[in-house]
Motif scaffolding. Structure first.
Motif, short mmCIF file in Angstrom:
data_model
loop_
_atom_site.label_atom_id
_atom_site.label_comp_id
_atom_site.label_asym_id
_atom_site.label_seq_id
_atom_site.Cartn_x
_atom_site.Cartn_y
_atom_site.Cartn_z
N THR A 28 3.12 1.65 -19.39
CA THR A 28 4.38 2.37 -19.46
C THR A 28 4.57 3.32 -18.29
N ASN A 29 3.46 3.80 -17.72
CA ASN A 29 3.61 4.83 -16.69
C ASN A 29 2.61 4.66 -15.54
N PRO A 30 2.77 3.60 -14.75
CA PRO A 30 1.82 3.38 -13.65
C PRO A 30 2.16 4.21 -12.41
N VAL A 31 1.18 4.35 -11.55
CA VAL A 31 1.39 5.05 -10.28
C VAL A 31 0.48 4.41 -9.24
N MET A 32 0.90 4.49 -7.99
CA MET A 32 0.02 3.99 -6.94
C MET A 32 -0.51 5.16 -6.13
N LEU A 33 -1.83 5.26 -6.04
CA LEU A 33 -2.40 6.30 -5.19
C LEU A 33 -2.21 5.88 -3.75
N TYR A 34 -1.63 6.76 -3.01
CA TYR A 34 -1.27 6.43 -1.63
C TYR A 34 -2.02 7.35 -0.69
N SER A 35 -2.93 6.75 0.09
CA SER A 35 -3.77 7.59 0.95
C SER A 35 -3.32 7.57 2.40
N ILE A 36 -2.29 6.76 2.68
CA ILE A 36 -1.70 6.65 4.01
C ILE A 36 -2.53 5.82 4.98
N GLY A 37 -3.71 5.41 4.55
CA GLY A 37 -4.55 4.58 5.42
C GLY A 37 -4.08 3.14 5.48
N LYS A 38 -4.82 2.32 6.22
CA LYS A 38 -4.38 0.93 6.40
C LYS A 38 -4.42 0.12 5.11
N ASP A 39 -5.41 0.41 4.24
CA ASP A 39 -5.46 -0.32 2.98
C ASP A 39 -4.27 0.06 2.10
N SER A 40 -3.90 1.33 2.14
CA SER A 40 -2.70 1.76 1.42
C SER A 40 -1.46 1.07 1.98
N SER A 41 -1.44 0.88 3.29
CA SER A 41 -0.29 0.21 3.90
C SER A 41 -0.16 -1.21 3.36
N ARG A 199 -0.82 -10.65 10.74
CA ARG A 199 0.06 -11.75 10.40
C ARG A 199 1.43 -11.26 9.93
N GLU A 200 1.42 -10.22 9.11
CA GLU A 200 2.67 -9.78 8.48
C GLU A 200 3.33 -8.63 9.25
N GLU A 201 2.69 -8.21 10.33
CA GLU A 201 3.22 -7.11 11.15
C GLU A 201 3.54 -5.88 10.32
N ILE A 202 2.54 -5.43 9.60
CA ILE A 202 2.71 -4.28 8.72
C ILE A 202 2.42 -3.00 9.51
N PRO A 203 3.29 -2.02 9.40
CA PRO A 203 3.06 -0.77 10.15
C PRO A 203 1.87 0.02 9.61
N ILE A 204 1.09 0.58 10.51
CA ILE A 204 0.00 1.49 10.12
C ILE A 204 0.07 2.74 10.99
N VAL A 205 -0.60 3.78 10.56
CA VAL A 205 -0.61 5.04 11.30
C VAL A 205 -1.17 4.78 12.71
N PRO A 206 -0.50 5.28 13.74
CA PRO A 206 -0.92 5.02 15.13
C PRO A 206 -2.35 5.49 15.44
N LEU A 207 -2.89 6.37 14.62
CA LEU A 207 -4.25 6.85 14.88
C LEU A 207 -5.30 5.73 14.88
N ARG A 244 -10.15 6.00 18.87
CA ARG A 244 -9.37 5.58 17.70
C ARG A 244 -10.17 5.90 16.45
N PHE A 245 -9.52 5.73 15.29
CA PHE A 245 -10.19 6.02 14.02
C PHE A 245 -10.28 4.75 13.20
N ARG A 246 -11.43 4.58 12.57
CA ARG A 246 -11.59 3.40 11.71
C ARG A 246 -11.12 3.67 10.30
N THR A 247 -11.28 4.90 9.87
CA THR A 247 -10.73 5.27 8.57
C THR A 247 -10.04 6.59 8.79
N LEU A 248 -9.11 6.90 7.89
CA LEU A 248 -8.38 8.15 8.03
C LEU A 248 -8.60 9.01 6.80
N GLY A 249 -8.91 10.28 7.03
CA GLY A 249 -9.07 11.20 5.92
C GLY A 249 -8.65 12.57 6.41
N CYS A 250 -9.39 13.60 5.99
CA CYS A 250 -9.12 14.93 6.51
C CYS A 250 -9.63 14.95 7.96
#
Ligand SMILES: Nc1nc2c(ncn2[C@@H]2O[C@H](COP(=O)(O)OP(=O)(O)O)[C@@H](O)[C@H]2O)c(=O)[nH]1
Lengths: 300, 655
Positions: A28-41, A199-207, A244-250
């Protein structure tokens, strides 16, 4: 009958879309955790596909530590507009404007802003299903994680008490207060994610792409100076390096690597040739507590 | 090719033409496999070896393993591949989780997902879980011990869960001096028992996982073995025919209504192919419409196939919601609220007959009852243990954790399903406990039509036959006749219907209550969910027999006119109808029938347009000792009718 074959990426895509729809139908009440990283993208992009031409029928939530890279915040705004989704931002009020990884250390900061913050947010909104972008290939203890991971009403994960998962018949039954963490990317690997982004040309953070950035060398890692909250230690001199960064966090907790990779192809090329595993850049893993303990505690 | 040259070649490709390299990787396919073996057969070693030799181990992980090898390694080798995957072992020592772990690796031909189940007490449950999504199973055998009970158990479970491809990895060949004789003996032992199982493709590979022989690189020690190495077999085994692309089944998962003009039905194609303008029925309502449009993940498409996740729109506004299934109008699955199944029990709290569970099947969740356990399978010996009592003695009717049994399930409402053997996605279901919400069992629907006659008996304990206040004699007095069934059997076109019609007219004229049961009145109503497969024909006959029996009980004479080609089905009808059953063989030679061909059916059958047509492509088993034989080819119908009436008199049905 040949011709009716799906590539592995298309099969993974179908499987993930199936999971999104299943959750949207049964909770009834789902949510997606969004971390802004590439997997989240990738996760966001798949959710969008699952419900097109409609909109994603659940909100996103970003548990904000206030110490993410600036480029991540602007990317978040951009994506909210692009996909027309509601992004809820949660900052633990107890640590808001106080918690500081430079002063309090990474473990404490992460505990307060991330782990505790997440629990508060879940309690506050009473979400019953929470999508996360974790993959099974990331870490040994995740190899046996379910797609639907049951959490008791204290958000705890009990490794002894997980439900068997057969076929694509997911069990969504829970009592009030309990929840399910859902991992639609469970069967994707690091390389699958990159291939799919390409393949899908999905945008990710430029970092993620190499560029000249101001960094200092600290305890064997390159830390980027993203704003003036970062105190320099004696002997440290900021320098411009192509990183460049392989993962993004704080940003204070995320190590950069020197690189020339400016495109997804080049990143993959580097990745395959350098052979050092992805999570090494994440300082948090060097902490004592294992991922399994963190998960029991409610961290993803 | 040795593993190191393999890696060098890869590296050159990556360096030289990354775009081309990625393109190839993007289009490769996916193989899901399961590894089974007893503890210490070398499963972790084998998987570790595969991961290592195929690029999936990054250097920092490897350094750690090298370090660990010195401390914990069980081998003298410089590094122990088992440590790459042995997250589970450490946990087991700490008493944490014993479960299925998933590993990933890939080559430029395929991506592989390995379901790795540790072997011990929880085995059946874990293996069933792991196997449920796999195409292929790797069964390890320690060459020193050969085929043991566990090997048989693993093979049985793999077969039960529908796995078609098997690799028998005869491991630790280094410890038996690389002996071909030993290998051949193991192979013979395995072949001897596996014939009872349902695998379509079994491949044996001698190897040493520890030393790497025949895993990725070809062995120098096993020169007598000429087959492919483990990896090259994994890369080339053909799984594309495993899918069912014939029966289109689309379980509706989610109704998509972004605006008033769009009403789409989203879901994953369980099997088959769907095309725009296909005529489909929505089950269970059976409302029909046509596919208007199909949307795949990349936009609108003209056709889609399993396992694509799609959204379809329909030409008409019919009632469709989650839990419904769209199927071709001309290819309808079984629709029923009960079925026979094989069940694997997965929880400490045992399964009890009479208990109610939530049953999740495709996209529906329906309450249902475990109405009987017919027998249990001893997985070690693969023999059945019959349940003595059904329903009388509840304590005998349980399934314990890790037990497998043949069970009858009765649901609160009907669902649409296929046998698991034909269609994994529409033949599988899970049990969810109604109190704890835990998944407690898994089931696979069998290709058996539930036949109540010899079946467990009534579903509910509350159904008993009422004692009537009216006796058969009372009815006899009233109607001046006894109930009986004239069971006409014979080829299509043999004259059954003509005889039946004249007979009915004659009996009514004589003042007797009678009725005809034939294809026309049964197939359109009572039995409209049945097709013409052997199973469906059997069920068709069973239902007709039951109906005839009820008529007979009421004192009515029934004339049934069905081809009913199988002896065993007519035998069953005889059992159900009991005393009043009169078998009448309408004996017309097939040449005559085919010549008459009143409905043009023989012609179509000969042209291959009607599959399973009795006498042409399906057998007709003539009765051995019918109560009456009618030589219908050369006798006028009035004479035939008279001889039947005569028979009824003799049997005391009419005066
Ligand atoms: N000599 C030899 N030993 C092996 C071979 N494969 C595995 N082993 C050893 O057998 C033991 C059990 O192997 P492991 O992979 O942990 O077994 P698992 O319990 O099936 O995962 C370890 O000591 C391995 O080194 C092999 O091919 N030859």
């Amino acid at each position: 009958m040949s011709g009716y074959n799906l590539s592995h990426l298309k099969q993974l895509e179908a499987e993930s879309i199936h999971i999104f729809r299943e959750v949207a139908a049964e909770f009834t009440n789902p949510v997606m955790l969004y971390s802004i990283g590439k997997d989240s993208s990738v996760m966001l992009y798949l959710a969008h596909k699952a419900f097109a031409p409609g909109k994603i029928p659940f909100p996103l939530m970003h548990v904000d530590t206030q110490w993410k890279f600036k480029e991540m915040y602007s990317f978040r705004t951009l994506m909210a507009e692009k996909y027309q989704v509601n992004v809820k931002v949660w900052i633990n009020p107890e640590g808001k404007d106080i918690s500081n990884p430079f002063l309090h250390g990474s473990e404490k900061h992460t505990q307060v802003m991330k782990t505790d913050g997440l629990k508060q947010a879940l309690d506050h909104y009473r979400f019953d299903a929470v999508f996360g972008g974790a993959r099974r290939d990331e870490e040994k203890s995740r190899a046996k994680e379910r797609v639907y991971s049951f959490r008791n009403k204290f958000h705890q994960w009990d490794p002894k008490n997980q439900r068997p998962e057969l076929w694509n018949l997911y069990n969504a039954k829970i009592n009030k207060g309990e929840s399910i963490r859902v991992f639609p990317l469970s069967n994707w690997t690091e390389i699958d994610i990159w291939l799919y982004l390409l393949r899908e040309e999905i945008p990710i953070v430029p970092l993620y792409f190499a560029a000249e950035r101001p960094v200092v060398q600290r305890e064997g890692t390159l830390i980027m100076i993203d704003d003036d909250r970062m105190p320099l230690r004696v002997g440290e001199t900021p320098m411009m390096k192509k990183v460049r960064f392989r993962t993004l966090g704080c940003y204070p907790l995320t190590g950069a690597i020197e690189s020339n990779a400016e495109t997804v192809e080049e990143i993959v090329q580097e990745m395959l040739l350098t052979t050092t595993s992805e999570r090494q850049g994440r300082i948090i893993d060097g902490d004592n507590s294992s991922m399994e303990d963190k998960k029991k505690d409610g961290y993803f | 090719m040795s593993d190191s040259t393999y890696r060098v070649q890869e590296e050159e490709l990556i360096r030289g033409d990354i775009a081309g390299y990625l393109k190839r990787h993007e289009t490769k396919d996916l193989l899901r496999l399961l590894t089974c073996g007893s503890v210490d057969d070398g499963k972790s070693t084998l998987i570790g070896r595969l991961l290592y030799d195929s690029h999936m181990i990054y250097e920092d992980q490897l350094e750690k393993v090298m370090k660990d090898s010195k401390v914990y390694g069980t081998t003298d080798e410089s590094f122990d591949p088992a440590l790459l995957t042995d997250g589970l072992k450490a946990e087991r020592e700490q008493g944490i989780t014993i479960d299925v772990a998933y590993r990933y690796f890939s080559t430029d031909k395929r991506k592989f997902i390995i379901a790795d189940c540790p072997g011990h007490e929880q085995y059946t449950r874990n293996m069933a879980t792991g196997a449920s999504n796999c195409n292929l199973a790797v069964i390890l055998i320690d060459a020193r011990y050969g085929v043991i009970n566990q090997t048989k158990r693993h093979s049985f479970i793999c077969s039960l869960l529908g796995i078609k491809h098997v690799i028998i990895a005869v491991n630790k060949m280094d410890l038996v001096d690389w002996s071909e004789k030993r290998y051949e003996q193991i192979k013979d032992d395995y072949d001897a028992f596996v014939s009872r199982l349902n695998f379509s493709d079994i491949h044996f590979i001698p190897m040493s996982a520890l030393k790497g022989d025949n895993v990725v690189a070809r062995s120098q020690n096993l020169v007598w073995y000429e087959g492919p190495t483990f990896l090259s077999h994994l890369e080339s085994v053909n799984i594309s025919t495993d899918r069912n692309l014939i029966d289109m089944r689309f379980p509706v998962q989610y109704v998509l209504r972004p605006n008033l003009d769009f009403r789409g039905f989203s879901g994953t194609l369980a099997s088959g192919v769907i095309r725009v303008s296909d005529a489909v029925a929505s089950l269970p309502s059976r409302q029909e419409s046509k596919i208007k449009a199909i949307y795949g993940p990349d936009g609108e498409i003209a056709e889609a196939f399993s396992p694509m996740a799609i959204t379809v729109t329909l030409e008409d506004e019919i009632d469709v919601s989650r839990g419904n299934m769209l199927v071709p109008v001309k290819n309808i699955p079984r629709i029923s609220n009960e079925f026979e199944s094989m069940v694997v029990w997965m929880h400490e709290e045992k399964a009890e007959v009479g208990r109610s569970y939530l049953i999740k099947h495709a996209t529906s969740m329906v309450p249902g009852v475990l109405s009987s356990v017919r027998y249990k399978v001893d997985v070690n010996t693969m023999t059945r243990h019959k349940q003595e009592a059904v329903l009388q003695d509840d304590t005998a009717n349980v399934l314990e954790l890790n037990e497998i049994g043949r069970c009858h399930i009765t649901l609160h409402r009907s669902i649409s399903f296929d046998p698991y053997e034909r269609n994994r996605a529409t033949g599988a279901f899970i049990f969810v406990d109604r109190l704890t919400n835990v998944t407690v069992g898994a089931g696979m629907i069998l290709d058996r039509v539930v036949s109540k006659a010899k079946n467990a008996g009534p579903v509910s304990k509350n159904i008993v036959k009422n004692d009537s206040l009216v006796s058969d004699e009372d009815r006899h007095q009233l109607l001046n006749q006894k109930g009986a069934t004239l069971w006409l059997t014979g080829l299509s076109g043999s004259g059954k219907s003509t005889i039946a019609l004249h007979l009915e007219r004659e009996l009514i004229d004589m003042g007797h209550a009678c009725t005809i049961l034939d294809g026309d009145n049964v197939r359109h109503g009572l039995n409209r969910d049945l097709g013409f497969s052997a199973e469906d024909r059997t069920e068709n006959i069973r239902r007709i027999a039951e109906v005839a029996h009820l008529f007979n009980d009421a004192g009515i004479i029934v004339i049934s006119a069905f081809i009913s080609p199988y002896i065993k089905d007519r035998q069953q009808a005889r059992q159900v109808i009991a005393d009043g059953f009169i078998e009448v063989f309408v004996d017309t030679p097939i040449e005559v029938c085919e010549e008459r061909d009143p409905k043009g059916l023989y012609k179509k059958a000969r042209a291959g347009e009607i599959p399973e047509f009795t006498g042409v492509t399906a057998p007709y088993e003539a009765p051995e000792s019918p109560e009456l034989t009618l030589a219908a080819a050369e006798t006028p119908v009035e004479v035939l009718v008279d001889s039947v009436i005569e028979k009824l008199r003799k049997e005391g049905v009419i005066g």
